[in-house]
Design a protein around this motif. Structure first.
Motif, PDB file in Angstrom:
ATOM      1  N   ARG A 166       2.997   6.870 -18.110  1.00 58.91           N
ATOM      2  CA  ARG A 166       4.107   6.247 -19.107  1.00 58.91           C
ATOM      3  C   ARG A 166       3.911   5.553 -20.253  1.00 58.91           C
ATOM      4  N   ARG A 193       2.528   8.367 -22.912  1.00 55.18           N
ATOM      5  CA  ARG A 193       3.500   9.119 -23.174  1.00 55.18           C
ATOM      6  C   ARG A 193       4.244   8.353 -24.396  1.00 55.18           C
ATOM      7  N   THR A 217       1.884   8.228 -27.352  1.00 57.64           N
ATOM      8  CA  THR A 217       2.071   9.332 -28.170  1.00 57.64           C
ATOM      9  C   THR A 217       3.348   9.533 -28.848  1.00 57.64           C
ATOM     10  N   ASN A 218       4.353   9.022 -28.228  1.00 54.95           N
ATOM     11  CA  ASN A 218       5.746   9.162 -28.954  1.00 54.95           C
ATOM     12  C   ASN A 218       5.643   8.202 -30.307  1.00 54.95           C
TER      13      ASN A 218
END
Length: 160
Positions: free
Chosen positions: A147, A150, A153-154
């Motif tokens: 998480r 992620r 990355t976002n």
């Protein structure tokens, strides 16, 4: 291309369990490597609940439940209702399970020696690396790490 961590771990388990399973066959035992943590948890002769087996064996309760069910079917274990709570199962080694213990202990001793040999052949002992990885994942689960990655990355995509 480097394989992913999960693929590497599955391959390692296949290599290890395959060799250990073959060693049991060579010893004339119809026995699966996955039974060992449960057998070890029960070898003292003291009956235990599934939860106690899972804790002593260092496995999850669902894994202990599945393994105990298999072992009951194969006659390695006996189960009886709990004294205080009949819904709770008390599990112990069956006479057949007890009978196998001396041969199993010899196999376990050979497996331990082989694991020690593997550790000596590596630049960093695998057993220590695994213990450290487990401890790190108990501090921050792999799910939490995914998480976080992620989200990073976002966040990087939004700022680009």
């Amino acid at each position: 291309m480097r394989q992913g961590l999960g693929t590497q771990l599955r391959h390692l388990i296949d290599l290890l369990d395959g060799a250990v399973g073959a060693a049991y066959e060579d010893a004339g035992l119809a026995y699966r490597p996955r039974y060992t943590p449960v057998m070890r948890a029960l070898e003292s002769g003291e009956p235990r609940t599934i939860g106690q087996i899972a804790e002593a064996a260092g496995i999850t309760q669902p894994a202990a439940t599945q393994t105990v069910a298999l072992m009951l079917r194969e006659g390695l274990l006996d189960a009886s209702p709990g004294v205080r709570d009949a819904r709770q199962k008390l599990v112990r080694l069956s006479a057949h399970g007890e009978h196998l213990l001396p041969q199993l202990r010899q196999c376990w001793q050979a497996t331990r020696a082989a694991a020690d040999s593997l550790d000596r052949d590596l630049p960093y002992p695998l057993s220590e690396a695994l213990a450290q990885a487990i401890a790190a994942l108990q501090t921050e689960s792999f799910g939490e790490r995914i998480r976080t990655a992620r989200a990073a990355t976002n966040s990087n995509k939004e700022t680009s």
